[in-house]
Write an enzyme that holds these catalytic residues in place. Sequence first.
Site: not given
Length: 360
Positions: A173, A281, A337
């Site tokens: 990730d 982010y 994921h």
Amino acid sequence: MPELVVTALLAPSRLTLKLLRALMWSLVFSAALVAAAVYSCIALTHVLCRPRRGCCGRPRCVFPACLSDPSLGEHDFLTLQSSGLRLHYVSAGRGNGPLMLFLHGFPENWFSWRYQLREFQSRFHVVAVDMRGYRPSDAPGDVDCYTTDLLMVDIQDVILGLGYSKCVLVGHDWGGFLAWNFSIYYPALVERLVVASAAPMSVYQDYSLRHISQLFRSHYMFLFQLPWLPEKLLSMSDFQILKTIFTHSKTGIPRVTLHEIEAFLYSFTQAGGLVGPLNYYRNIFRNFPLEPQELSTRTLLLWGEKDIYLEPGLVGAVGSRFVPGRLEAHILPDVGHWVPQSNPEEMHQYMWAFLRDLLD
């Protein structure tokens, strides 16, 4: 050539780039407002369905016992030479072989590598860090403290600070995004690269611009561009949105226990615990557009066929950027994921085969 002439020649390109960035940011914040409306409805629904939990998250006062499992390794802190920040890490197998450094994603921490720490400590010095911003590592509050360049230097300082000149770098990730970038800009420090569920940022950018469906899968990234609101929404109804990420029957981590969920939530529930992770982010669009990059580090890429956040088409896009013969990629059928946690045995088999010649 006179400086005035050079400036005049470059002016159209600079203006075009500024207009492109202005358009990009207008689209990003428009998408952020839409995402905020959607997630606000989800968070309020959780509050209405579980009114006793209230609108705020409950800080955890008891340290989860599974975070102190001695079979996973010893806990320590490393002071980074460049920034002076202290990063927490868990280490096992010192003296057993090369350094294997693990970089986690969001919303995770070092504990997401529990299976790999046990598996590889017999032949490697395994180290799983809590990245900058993830408690108990230092967590500066300023968004500018989480640029990609600073995060790259953190990884360099960890490798050198542990006394090594190179490592086997393993990322998932966000940790995978950073591992890709690190292998590009610090190739001498990466002997092998193992990535699960992540593409290089430049590949992700180009693929997303050509496949709008990938942008819809990444809708949460737009919400996280906003100040303070994402932290509030994620903490409502005692962090139910985060809990759902882990426990969803189709998209969560299979067989995850309540104790393991608490191991992930513990640091996020502390005051300001979500600020640092979300600041990753908030820097993701700052370097748009990124230049294409050729990839050459010997790499094992593992991808879940049913990853809801990242399309399988990204694997082919990654391969098109690689020097031939340097990438080994596997799309795992019926896998989501969370590859290191959902399918550790399968991941370990691929890793042992990929790393065998290092141990001969």
